[in-house]
Write a protein that holds these residues in place. Sequence first.
Motif, PDB file in Angstrom:
ATOM      1  N   ILE A 236      12.042  13.685  -6.274  1.00 47.86           N
ATOM      2  CA  ILE A 236      12.299  12.345  -6.859  1.00 47.86           C
ATOM      3  C   ILE A 236      13.669  11.953  -5.688  1.00 47.86           C
ATOM      4  N   SER A 237      14.123  12.228  -5.335  1.00 46.88           N
ATOM      5  CA  SER A 237      15.596  11.422  -4.173  1.00 46.88           C
ATOM      6  C   SER A 237      14.791  10.920  -3.119  1.00 46.88           C
ATOM      7  N   GLY A 238      13.520  12.530  -2.725  1.00 44.15           N
ATOM      8  CA  GLY A 238      13.184  10.992  -1.248  1.00 44.15           C
ATOM      9  C   GLY A 238      12.281  10.072  -1.685  1.00 44.15           C
ATOM     10  N   CYS A 239      11.205  10.407  -2.952  1.00 49.11           N
ATOM     11  CA  CYS A 239      10.303   9.233  -2.899  1.00 49.11           C
ATOM     12  C   CYS A 239      11.675   8.149  -3.676  1.00 49.11           C
ATOM     13  N   GLN A 240      12.764   8.655  -4.168  1.00 52.17           N
ATOM     14  CA  GLN A 240      13.415   7.295  -4.272  1.00 52.17           C
ATOM     15  C   GLN A 240      14.204   6.084  -2.838  1.00 52.17           C
TER      16      GLN A 240
ATOM     17  N   PRO B  71       5.278   8.875 -12.338  1.00 57.93           N
ATOM     18  CA  PRO B  71       4.378   9.454 -14.208  1.00 57.93           C
ATOM     19  C   PRO B  71       4.701  11.657 -13.961  1.00 57.93           C
ATOM     20  N   GLY B  72       4.322  11.214 -12.476  1.00 64.45           N
ATOM     21  CA  GLY B  72       4.429  12.810 -12.670  1.00 64.45           C
ATOM     22  C   GLY B  72       5.538  13.017 -12.382  1.00 64.45           C
TER      23      GLY B  72
ATOM     24  N   GLU C 171       1.170  -1.398  -0.268  1.00 67.80           N
ATOM     25  CA  GLU C 171      -0.460  -0.293  -0.472  1.00 67.80           C
ATOM     26  C   GLU C 171       0.854   0.746   0.033  1.00 67.80           C
ATOM     27  N   TYR C 172       1.751   1.366   1.126  1.00 66.67           N
ATOM     28  CA  TYR C 172       2.786   2.277   1.223  1.00 66.67           C
ATOM     29  C   TYR C 172       3.159   2.429  -0.098  1.00 66.67           C
ATOM     30  N   ALA C 173       3.895   1.367  -0.064  1.00 61.91           N
ATOM     31  CA  ALA C 173       5.175   1.364  -2.374  1.00 61.91           C
ATOM     32  C   ALA C 173       4.230   2.009  -3.315  1.00 61.91           C
ATOM     33  N   PHE C 174       2.884   1.256  -3.119  1.00 67.14           N
ATOM     34  CA  PHE C 174       2.228   1.425  -4.008  1.00 67.14           C
ATOM     35  C   PHE C 174       1.669   3.355  -4.173  1.00 67.14           C
ATOM     36  N   HIS C 175       2.195   4.337  -2.865  1.00 70.08           N
ATOM     37  CA  HIS C 175       2.219   5.720  -3.124  1.00 70.08           C
ATOM     38  C   HIS C 175       3.015   6.348  -3.825  1.00 70.08           C
ATOM     39  N   GLU C 176       4.180   5.722  -3.362  1.00 79.45           N
ATOM     40  CA  GLU C 176       5.097   6.299  -4.367  1.00 79.45           C
ATOM     41  C   GLU C 176       5.734   5.758  -5.219  1.00 79.45           C
TER      42      GLU C 176
ATOM     43  N   ILE D  44       9.281  -1.626  -7.962  1.00 78.81           N
ATOM     44  CA  ILE D  44       9.673  -1.872  -7.158  1.00 78.81           C
ATOM     45  C   ILE D  44      11.772  -1.152  -7.884  1.00 78.81           C
ATOM     46  N   ILE D  45      11.433  -1.895  -7.969  1.00 79.76           N
ATOM     47  CA  ILE D  45      13.011  -1.827  -8.616  1.00 79.76           C
ATOM     48  C   ILE D  45      13.372  -0.775  -9.978  1.00 79.76           C
ATOM     49  N   SER D  46      11.735  -1.357 -10.900  1.00 82.31           N
ATOM     50  CA  SER D  46      11.448  -0.683 -12.378  1.00 82.31           C
ATOM     51  C   SER D  46      11.764   1.023 -11.527  1.00 82.31           C
ATOM     52  N   ALA D  47      10.927   1.119 -10.758  1.00 84.09           N
ATOM     53  CA  ALA D  47      10.462   2.834 -10.706  1.00 84.09           C
ATOM     54  C   ALA D  47      11.693   3.191  -9.892  1.00 84.09           C
ATOM     55  N   VAL D  48      12.501   2.931  -9.022  1.00 84.44           N
ATOM     56  CA  VAL D  48      13.871   3.248  -8.346  1.00 84.44           C
ATOM     57  C   VAL D  48      14.747   3.273  -9.598  1.00 84.44           C
ATOM     58  N   ALA D  49      14.656   2.134 -10.941  1.00 78.96           N
ATOM     59  CA  ALA D  49      16.180   2.869 -11.864  1.00 78.96           C
ATOM     60  C   ALA D  49      15.179   3.885 -12.500  1.00 78.96           C
TER      61      ALA D  49
END
Length: 443
Positions: free
Chosen positions: A310-314, A283-284, A273-278, A360-365
């Motif tokens: 972006i750094s905080g989300c990552q 996209p934004g 749930e929390y990871a999804f919000h990040e 999550i890994i894809s989002a971090v990349a």
Amino acid sequence: MVGVPRSKGCLTCIQRRVKCDEARPHCQRCQTRGTPCLGYTRDRKFCFYSKPENDVAAPSHAVIEGAVVPTLTAKALARQQREGFCAFLDSKFPGQYYGYSTRVSQNWFDVARNYEDSAGKAFDWSMRSIGALYIGRARGDPQLVITSMEMYGRALHQLFRSLNHPTLATADNTLGAAILLGGYEMFSMSGQKSWMLHSRGISHLYQLRGARAHTNGLGRTLLSSFRGFVVFEALARGEPCCFEGEDWKSIIPDTIREERQRGKSTGLGEMIEYAFHEVARCPGFLARTRALVASACPRETDRCELIDSISGCQESLREYQAKLYTGMSSQSAQKESNDFVGPIPFDTADRLGRYSLQGIISAVALLQQLLVLLESDRARRDARSIGTGSDSQDPWRVLDPSSVAGTGHAGPAGPEREAEAETWFDRVSMAMGMLEERPPFPM
């Protein structure tokens, strides 16, 4: 009303108020008098009559068969189509569906089997269209497939009416019907991107309803069912996702609290749930980065603010990645359900965890490449300002296109990457819209 003939005599005798001998075809009295006999055909007179309460006549077998049998047949077919919808979920979305269905208070199976008369026309026809399509394909019945298309058309018409109604537009049944029609498009593959058109409309409905409408009950199920596709669609369009706002993050504690009160909490589910919000913020970030790089004269304060966000989300995603990996390792070692898995079936939890980890890994990349792009653009502009740069340099060349909207492939350590079109949607949903796997349709 009942027709009541007052006399059996001929019309002439009735008019003359004399007794008629009722001879046929003409009475003897009229013939004797040489008067034309007007015969015995007459208009009926009617009077109102109500039966006593205890005077109940038994209906004939013909009435029963004519009125009841078609109704029973229609209900049986509708029930069969709803069961076909359940089979569709079980076959095409096992990971995504069973990943949340055991935690919510009202899942799709509950609605299909227990709310036949209260779901609404758009919702009902949408669900039955999927069931008919699934059964038709399973049996190789082209006529049933065509029938499912007709049901789809009826559902679309009813959905349009609901959307134009001030009260029904934000109802659970309306959003549910829109999601089901999107599911029909996914399964039928009638158009390369037809389901994405539904996804865009569904995003607007989520926003119109607001985050609080999806905290529990059917609203929670409607959110969990389609949110991964909304992220994928936003990435493909290069636009912000409707779930990136803090209002959507604010409902997570309430959702988790409600699950714990019902004894349905799970560490895996809470982490997702929390990871999804990040992930939904990605996209934004992509859209803002593109706008800044394309700007003729971007402000440095805007660039610094974007880099910090972006750094905080990552960093948050990396933290969830580590916790998820630890939890999945513990689960695999025990070979059975535990507090981390909770009520989620063990096999489903393993599959859901692996694909969530991949998302999550894809989002971090992707975020890392956006940071590189922003720094590259800054260096390019600085070099140009002192006369050492070239305007022909393309800062986007540093961005790997395989990190955007699932256009690439997972690494060797990723989950299996079967190219089955009908199960690709299940995988992209579990990966929160960040599946590193080429979609089964042109992008």
